[in-house]
Design a protein around this motif. Structure first.
Motif, PDB file in Angstrom:
ATOM      1  N   GLN A 148       0.832  -1.213   0.000  1.00 34.94           N
ATOM      2  CA  GLN A 148       0.000   0.000   0.000  1.00 34.94           C
ATOM      3  C   GLN A 148       0.866   1.263   0.000  1.00 34.94           C
ATOM      4  O   GLN A 148       0.536   2.247  -0.664  1.00 34.94           O
ATOM      5  N   MET A 149       1.959   1.216   0.735  1.00 34.26           N
ATOM      6  CA  MET A 149       2.870   2.364   0.768  1.00 34.26           C
ATOM      7  C   MET A 149       3.494   2.605  -0.608  1.00 34.26           C
ATOM      8  O   MET A 149       3.565   3.742  -1.084  1.00 34.26           O
ATOM      9  N   ARG A 175       2.255   1.617  -3.519  1.00 31.96           N
ATOM     10  CA  ARG A 175       1.201   2.048  -4.447  1.00 31.96           C
ATOM     11  C   ARG A 175       0.842   3.519  -4.250  1.00 31.96           C
ATOM     12  O   ARG A 175       0.449   4.195  -5.194  1.00 31.96           O
ATOM     13  N   SER A 176       0.959   4.006  -3.023  1.00 29.34           N
ATOM     14  CA  SER A 176       0.631   5.411  -2.769  1.00 29.34           C
ATOM     15  C   SER A 176       1.635   6.350  -3.429  1.00 29.34           C
ATOM     16  O   SER A 176       1.339   7.526  -3.621  1.00 29.34           O
ATOM     17  N   LYS A 177       2.803   5.851  -3.799  1.00 31.88           N
ATOM     18  CA  LYS A 177       3.822   6.684  -4.430  1.00 31.88           C
ATOM     19  C   LYS A 177       3.789   6.608  -5.958  1.00 31.88           C
ATOM     20  O   LYS A 177       4.587   7.251  -6.621  1.00 31.88           O
ATOM     21  N   THR A 178       2.868   5.816  -6.529  1.00 28.00           N
ATOM     22  CA  THR A 178       2.752   5.738  -7.983  1.00 28.00           C
ATOM     23  C   THR A 178       1.974   6.949  -8.505  1.00 28.00           C
ATOM     24  O   THR A 178       1.262   7.623  -7.756  1.00 28.00           O
ATOM     25  N   LYS A 183      -3.507   6.897  -9.423  1.00 28.04           N
ATOM     26  CA  LYS A 183      -4.198   6.499  -8.191  1.00 28.04           C
ATOM     27  C   LYS A 183      -5.511   5.830  -8.581  1.00 28.04           C
ATOM     28  O   LYS A 183      -6.478   6.493  -8.939  1.00 28.04           O
ATOM     29  N   THR A 208      -8.575   3.545  -7.403  1.00 29.27           N
ATOM     30  CA  THR A 208      -9.296   3.078  -6.219  1.00 29.27           C
ATOM     31  C   THR A 208     -10.056   1.815  -6.589  1.00 29.27           C
ATOM     32  O   THR A 208     -10.864   1.826  -7.515  1.00 29.27           O
ATOM     33  N   THR A 251       1.367   0.845 -12.080  1.00 24.37           N
ATOM     34  CA  THR A 251      -0.085   0.642 -12.038  1.00 24.37           C
ATOM     35  C   THR A 251      -0.405  -0.839 -12.215  1.00 24.37           C
ATOM     36  O   THR A 251       0.154  -1.501 -13.072  1.00 24.37           O
TER      37      THR A 251
END
Length: 168
Positions: free
Chosen positions: A27-28, A30-33, A36, A38, A149
């Motif tokens: 999750q960490m 993915r948050s930097k890609t 975004k 959902t 992604t």
């Protein structure tokens, strides 16, 4: 390298689906890609069921199945050869619980194995990829996806093209 980190954590999650550290790190990352995405929400009981299946790996569910089978044999023997009625009742009901646990552990192990062998998820590793509505070089561009992604491959029948779907 965020892209390689997302790819590595996705692979690690396949091998150890119950590991909370891997989920947090994924999750960490993915948050930097850049993109975004959902994921679509699902019913609460589907979420609970997936969490239960992913509680352990295939090997963990196999150990639970073997242990519950041994307990089932023990309880059946206690039911068959005991002279006391309360001991027979305990053996009978605990045997039923062991049988249900054995069946569920096997079902969960089969689903885990299926997830490992039938992977359709992919991580975009190119800096940017054009998503088109139809396969063809002159087709209209739908959107652009960036590295890191996660997509689901839906169709690989045409050489050089892959049908994808996004979580949202």
């Amino acid at each position: 390298n965020i892209t390689k980190a997302v790819l590595a954590y996705e692979r690690a999650l396949l091998l150890s689906p119950g590991d909370e550290d891997i989920r947090f790190n994924l999750q960490m990352a993915r948050s930097k890609t850049i993109d975004k995405i959902t994921p679509a929400s699902e019913m609460f009981f589907v979420t609970w069921y997936k969490a239960l299946v992913n509680l352990m790996s295939v090997d963990g569910w196999a150990y639970v199945a073997i242990g519950s089978l041994l307990l089932l044999i023990l309880f059946v023997l206690a039911y068959l050869f005991s002279e006391r009625i309360w001991f027979r009742k305990v053996g009978f009901f605990c045997g039923i619980v062991s049988l249900v646990l054995f069946v569920l552990a096997n079902v969960f192990a089969i689903q885990q194995r299926s997830q490992l062998s039938n992977r359709t998820g992919a991580i975009v590793t190119a800096p940017s990829v054009s998503v088109k509505k139809t396969p063809g070089h002159s087709a209209q561009e739908e959107c652009v996806l960036h590295e890191g992604t996660r997509v689901e491959m839906t169709d690989k029948s045409m050489k050089g093209w892959v049908g994808i779907s996004l979580a949202d």
